[in-house]
Write an enzyme that holds these catalytic residues in place. Structure first.
Site, PDB file in Angstrom:
ATOM      1  N   HIS A 102       0.839  -1.204   0.000  1.00 56.49           N
ATOM      2  CA  HIS A 102       0.000   0.000   0.000  1.00 56.49           C
ATOM      3  C   HIS A 102       0.866   1.243   0.000  1.00 56.49           C
ATOM      4  O   HIS A 102       1.960   1.251   0.561  1.00 56.49           O
ATOM      5  CB  HIS A 102      -0.958   0.007   1.191  1.00 56.49           C
ATOM      6  CG  HIS A 102      -0.293  -0.190   2.520  1.00 56.49           C
ATOM      7  ND1 HIS A 102       0.081  -1.426   2.986  1.00 56.49           N
ATOM      8  CD2 HIS A 102       0.059   0.696   3.481  1.00 56.49           C
ATOM      9  CE1 HIS A 102       0.634  -1.304   4.182  1.00 56.49           C
ATOM     10  NE2 HIS A 102       0.649  -0.019   4.502  1.00 56.49           N
ATOM     11  N   HIS A 104       0.779   5.183   1.125  1.00 52.87           N
ATOM     12  CA  HIS A 104       0.104   6.216   1.914  1.00 52.87           C
ATOM     13  C   HIS A 104       0.178   7.526   1.136  1.00 52.87           C
ATOM     14  O   HIS A 104       1.265   7.931   0.700  1.00 52.87           O
ATOM     15  CB  HIS A 104       0.831   6.446   3.242  1.00 52.87           C
ATOM     16  CG  HIS A 104       0.855   5.266   4.163  1.00 52.87           C
ATOM     17  ND1 HIS A 104      -0.020   5.131   5.214  1.00 52.87           N
ATOM     18  CD2 HIS A 104       1.656   4.169   4.215  1.00 52.87           C
ATOM     19  CE1 HIS A 104       0.244   4.017   5.876  1.00 52.87           C
ATOM     20  NE2 HIS A 104       1.269   3.409   5.289  1.00 52.87           N
TER      21      HIS A 104
HETATM   22  P1  AMP Z   1       1.542   0.434   7.405  1.00 48.48           P
HETATM   23  O1  AMP Z   1       1.979   0.750   8.804  1.00 48.48           O
HETATM   24  O2  AMP Z   1       2.366   1.140   6.354  1.00 48.48           O
HETATM   25  O3  AMP Z   1       1.461  -1.048   7.170  1.00 48.48           O
HETATM   26  O4  AMP Z   1       0.099   1.081   7.252  1.00 48.48           O
HETATM   27  C1  AMP Z   1      -1.084   0.403   7.530  1.00 48.48           C
HETATM   28  C2  AMP Z   1      -2.155   1.458   7.559  1.00 48.48           C
HETATM   29  O5  AMP Z   1      -3.410   0.810   7.459  1.00 48.48           O
HETATM   30  C3  AMP Z   1      -2.197   2.302   8.847  1.00 48.48           C
HETATM   31  O6  AMP Z   1      -2.025   3.664   8.530  1.00 48.48           O
HETATM   32  C4  AMP Z   1      -3.567   2.001   9.430  1.00 48.48           C
HETATM   33  O7  AMP Z   1      -4.153   3.137  10.023  1.00 48.48           O
HETATM   34  C5  AMP Z   1      -4.337   1.542   8.205  1.00 48.48           C
HETATM   35  N1  AMP Z   1      -5.460   0.652   8.457  1.00 48.48           N
HETATM   36  C6  AMP Z   1      -5.482  -0.461   9.233  1.00 48.48           C
HETATM   37  N2  AMP Z   1      -6.701  -1.048   9.181  1.00 48.48           N
HETATM   38  C7  AMP Z   1      -7.453  -0.305   8.340  1.00 48.48           C
HETATM   39  C8  AMP Z   1      -8.808  -0.394   7.869  1.00 48.48           C
HETATM   40  N3  AMP Z   1      -9.629  -1.367   8.254  1.00 48.48           N
HETATM   41  N4  AMP Z   1      -9.246   0.566   7.010  1.00 48.48           N
HETATM   42  C9  AMP Z   1      -8.438   1.569   6.625  1.00 48.48           C
HETATM   43  N5  AMP Z   1      -7.152   1.704   7.026  1.00 48.48           N
HETATM   44  C10 AMP Z   1      -6.668   0.785   7.865  1.00 48.48           C
END
Ligand code: AMP
Length: 138
Positions: A102, A104
């Site tokens: 993903h 950001h």
């Molecule tokens: P990372 O730390 O780069 O793996 O980012 C994961 C991101 O996913 C974090 O910013 C979380 O806030 C986000 N996240 C986790 N669960 C969900 C969800 N159900 N819907 C939207 N974002 C999510």
């Protein structure tokens, strides 16, 4: 590490868990981060199953980056953001917590304190309104 088909983003892609969708095409999905680091924090993911940047085929990366560029432009416009940060983490040591690739898209504002860590859980109505704002800017 093998791809876990039950990770939270895979479940969102299958429609098992709701999200505030910003945009979807054949290869990618963009939706609001549930714990936004700043207002408008959006995630762009490939539909293909890849846990990180290393395991994604070039065509998947290309489609995801093109979507990220488009979403970043919409986020910038929707939030009148002077800066937009694109972040992508690989592996727990880098802070990755969801093991589906993903990007950001994080609007940044001059003089506003920022730390690379999840914010508090946002309320659903706010996320829905923000997703609509970005959709309108696409
Ligand atoms: P990372 O730390 O780069 O793996 O980012 C994961 C991101 O996913 C974090 O910013 C979380 O806030 C986000 N996240 C986790 N669960 C969900 C969800 N159900 N819907 C939207 N974002 C999510």
């Amino acid at each position: 590490m093998t791809y876990d088909a039950d990770n939270i983003f895979a479940r969102i892609l299958r429609g098992e868990i709701p999200c505030h969708r910003v945009h979807e095409d054949a290869d990618t999905l963009a939706f609001m981060d549930i714990m936004p680091q700043t207002e408008g924090h959006t995630l762009v993911i490939p539909k293909a199953s890849a846990e990180d940047i290393f395991s994604a085929p070039p065509a998947v990366l290309a489609a995801t980056m093109q979507a990220t560029q488009r979403i970043a432009a919409a986020v910038r416009k929707a939030f009148d953001a002077p800066g937009v940060m694109i972040a992508q983490l690989n592996g727990p040591a880098a802070g990755q917590t969801v093991f589906h690739l993903h990007f950001h898209v994080i609007p940044r504002y001059a003089g506003k304190d920022f730390r690379m860590k999840s914010g508090p859980m946002a309320d659903q109505a706010t996320l829905a309104a923000h997703a609509a704002r970005i959709r309108a800017a696409l």
